[in-house]
Design an enzyme around this catalytic site. Structure first.
Site, PDB file in Angstrom:
ATOM      1  N   ALA A  87      10.469   3.066  -1.739  1.00 50.88           N
ATOM      2  CA  ALA A  87      11.835   2.526  -1.722  1.00 50.88           C
ATOM      3  C   ALA A  87      11.878   1.154  -2.389  1.00 50.88           C
ATOM      4  O   ALA A  87      12.836   0.807  -3.084  1.00 50.88           O
ATOM      5  CB  ALA A  87      12.354   2.427  -0.294  1.00 50.88           C
ATOM      6  N   ASP A  90      15.133   2.969   4.692  1.00 55.92           N
ATOM      7  CA  ASP A  90      14.213   2.194   3.843  1.00 55.92           C
ATOM      8  C   ASP A  90      14.954   1.516   2.689  1.00 55.92           C
ATOM      9  O   ASP A  90      14.833   0.304   2.481  1.00 55.92           O
ATOM     10  CB  ASP A  90      13.118   3.113   3.253  1.00 55.92           C
ATOM     11  CG  ASP A  90      12.058   3.491   4.264  1.00 55.92           C
ATOM     12  OD1 ASP A  90      12.285   3.293   5.467  1.00 55.92           O
ATOM     13  OD2 ASP A  90      10.994   4.002   3.848  1.00 55.92           O
ATOM     14  N   PRO A 115       0.832  -1.210   0.000  1.00 57.82           N
ATOM     15  CA  PRO A 115       0.000   0.000   0.000  1.00 57.82           C
ATOM     16  C   PRO A 115       0.866   1.259   0.000  1.00 57.82           C
ATOM     17  O   PRO A 115       1.897   1.286   0.675  1.00 57.82           O
ATOM     18  CB  PRO A 115      -0.832  -0.114   1.286  1.00 57.82           C
ATOM     19  CG  PRO A 115      -0.196  -1.176   2.107  1.00 57.82           C
ATOM     20  CD  PRO A 115       0.630  -2.037   1.207  1.00 57.82           C
ATOM     21  N   VAL A 116       0.457   2.257  -0.793  1.00 60.44           N
ATOM     22  CA  VAL A 116       1.283   3.479  -0.870  1.00 60.44           C
ATOM     23  C   VAL A 116       1.010   4.378   0.329  1.00 60.44           C
ATOM     24  O   VAL A 116      -0.039   4.285   0.963  1.00 60.44           O
ATOM     25  CB  VAL A 116       1.046   4.272  -2.193  1.00 60.44           C
ATOM     26  CG1 VAL A 116       1.513   3.483  -3.394  1.00 60.44           C
ATOM     27  CG2 VAL A 116      -0.398   4.692  -2.332  1.00 60.44           C
ATOM     28  N   GLY A 129       3.777   3.786   5.271  1.00 66.76           N
ATOM     29  CA  GLY A 129       4.871   3.433   6.185  1.00 66.76           C
ATOM     30  C   GLY A 129       5.486   2.067   5.950  1.00 66.76           C
ATOM     31  O   GLY A 129       6.243   1.587   6.791  1.00 66.76           O
ATOM     32  N   LEU A 130       5.177   1.440   4.808  1.00 61.91           N
ATOM     33  CA  LEU A 130       5.746   0.108   4.547  1.00 61.91           C
ATOM     34  C   LEU A 130       6.813   0.136   3.444  1.00 61.91           C
ATOM     35  O   LEU A 130       7.211  -0.902   2.925  1.00 61.91           O
ATOM     36  CB  LEU A 130       4.633  -0.891   4.216  1.00 61.91           C
ATOM     37  CG  LEU A 130       3.631  -1.161   5.350  1.00 61.91           C
ATOM     38  CD1 LEU A 130       2.555  -2.140   4.902  1.00 61.91           C
ATOM     39  CD2 LEU A 130       4.326  -1.695   6.612  1.00 61.91           C
ATOM     40  N   GLY A 131       7.232   1.323   3.073  1.00 60.51           N
ATOM     41  CA  GLY A 131       8.369   1.432   2.155  1.00 60.51           C
ATOM     42  C   GLY A 131       8.031   1.212   0.693  1.00 60.51           C
ATOM     43  O   GLY A 131       8.887   0.774  -0.084  1.00 60.51           O
ATOM     44  N   SER A 132       6.808   1.550   0.309  1.00 62.66           N
ATOM     45  CA  SER A 132       6.401   1.283  -1.079  1.00 62.66           C
ATOM     46  C   SER A 132       7.320   1.967  -2.100  1.00 62.66           C
ATOM     47  O   SER A 132       7.753   1.343  -3.074  1.00 62.66           O
ATOM     48  CB  SER A 132       4.929   1.681  -1.227  1.00 62.66           C
ATOM     49  OG  SER A 132       4.724   2.498  -2.303  1.00 62.66           O
TER      50      SER A 132
HETATM   51  O1  PMV Z   1       8.842   5.992   4.567  1.00 62.03           O
HETATM   52  P1  PMV Z   1       8.170   5.686   5.859  1.00 62.03           P
HETATM   53  O2  PMV Z   1       6.898   6.399   6.035  1.00 62.03           O
HETATM   54  O3  PMV Z   1       8.078   4.264   6.083  1.00 62.03           O
HETATM   55  O4  PMV Z   1       9.090   6.286   7.051  1.00 62.03           O
HETATM   56  C1  PMV Z   1      10.457   6.267   7.012  1.00 62.03           C
HETATM   57  C2  PMV Z   1      11.015   6.469   8.376  1.00 62.03           C
HETATM   58  C3  PMV Z   1      11.315   7.900   8.801  1.00 62.03           C
HETATM   59  O5  PMV Z   1      12.225   7.763   9.884  1.00 62.03           O
HETATM   60  C4  PMV Z   1      10.071   8.607   9.299  1.00 62.03           C
HETATM   61  C5  PMV Z   1      11.948   8.739   7.711  1.00 62.03           C
HETATM   62  C6  PMV Z   1      13.364   8.340   7.335  1.00 62.03           C
HETATM   63  O6  PMV Z   1      13.825   8.824   6.299  1.00 62.03           O
HETATM   64  O7  PMV Z   1      14.022   7.594   8.062  1.00 62.03           O
END
Ligand code: PMV
Length: 314
Positions: free
Chosen positions: A110, A152, A101-102, A105-108
């Site tokens: 990256a 990520d 899912p975009v 917080g699951l790194g979609s």
């Molecule tokens: O990309 P996300 O939403 O999974 O979050 C990455 C983690 C953060 O620490 C919030 C940002 C980062 O660049 O490390």
């Protein structure tokens, strides 16, 4: 002509999000239940640079030369060409799909960066090492995130649990005991860029308090690394709860995340916390194998729009 493809997993930040942007250690795990996939099919009749990019999930079907220079896909192709010192990419069709899912917080992004770069190289017969892929993926991440720490792209490229400190070599963690993780999605989209910039503002207005919270989170990551390496899952769970409270204090949780975290803990999770940038997105709970069903249905009852189970094997 057969197409070539590569896949990359999603990721979970088990400890240290946000604090990691400011130099504190963090721990991330690959999540192989979800993945992105990029395939490339050559077009022998096409002209060089006639690269068609198809990403059905975001409604994209366009050619490289029609897209703006700062587009994610154009940047990826340009990074690959620059790295190889070439100025044309062979005509082809690039297809991008993902089950991640975009904005959750699951790194979609990256994950797509890693699978896209690997496939773009592979199509040219090249397979750069993980360090190069991870660095290039970090450059791509900067388009979406502004100031990514690099956690990520690192965990997704190496596909191993990592102990990560910004701008230091990645350390791998060998877990001693099976980790069973249940992830619950609030269904609320939130962008990393936005929540990272909210945290930056808070740091500017209240540096003493926020720096103190970052340091406490960093200490949790350090302790948790040892617990992971020695198989102390109960203590890992306790640290997850503490980390969640500190993220609440920073201001990146929300009522829906708190609700899911509480539901998981009440249903028997050893610990739970939001994962990723917060303000929506997903949370993660550490479970005993025999409480998986109980926690999953508690999360559903508490409003999770999706739940996933993933394991990290010793
Ligand atoms: O990309 P996300 O939403 O999974 O979050 C990455 C983690 C953060 O620490 C919030 C940002 C980062 O660049 O490390």
């Amino acid at each position: 002509m057969p197409s070539i493809f590569s896949k990359a997993p999603a990721k979970i930040i088990l400890f240290g999000e946000h604090a990691v942007v400011y130099g504190q250690p963090a721990i991330a795990l690959p999540m192989t239940t979800l993945s992105s996939k990029v395939s490339i099919l050559g077009n022998p009749l096409g002209n060089p640079n006639e690269v068609r990019i198809i990403a059905p999930e975001i409604g994209m079907d366009d050619f490289f030369h029609n897209l703006p220079e700062d587009d994610f896909f154009v940047t990826a192709i340009t990074l690959v060409m620059n790295h190889l010192n070439i100025d044309q990419y062979p005509a082809c069709e690039v297809r991008i799909t993902s089950t991640i899912p975009v904005a959750s917080g699951l790194g979609s992004s990256a994950s797509i960066a890693v699978s896209l770069l690997r496939t773009l190289f592979a199509f040219l017969g090249k397979s750069p090492n993980n360090r190069i892929i991870s660095n290039l993926a970090l450059q791509l991440e900067k388009i979406h995130h502004g100031n990514p720490s690099g956690i990520d792209n690192s965990v997704i490229t190496f596909e191993k649990p990592i102990y990560f400190i910004r701008e230091k070599p990645v350390e791998f963690i060998q877990v001693k005991k099976l980790l069973t993780l249940i992830i619950g999605n609030t269904g609320i989209g939130s962008t990393t860029k936005e929540s990272v910039s909210i945290v930056r503002e808070k740091l500017q207005t209240n540096p003493i308090k926020i720096n103190q919270l970052f340091q406490e989170i960093g200490s949790i990551s350090k302790e948790a690394k040892i617990f992971l390496e020695t198989g102390k899952n109960k203590l890992i769970g306790e640290k997850m709860n503490q980390n969640h409270h500190l993220l609440q204090d920073i201001g990146v949780s929300c009522s829906e995340l708190d609700h899911l975290v509480t539901a998981a803990v009440n249903a028997g999770a050893m610990g739970a916390k939001l994962c990723g940038s917060g303000l929506g997105g997903n949370m993660v709970a550490l479970a005993d194998e025999d409480s998986i069903d109980q926690i999953t249905s508690a999360l559903r009852d508490a409003g999770a729009v999706q739940t996933y189970i993933t394991t990290i094997k010793p």
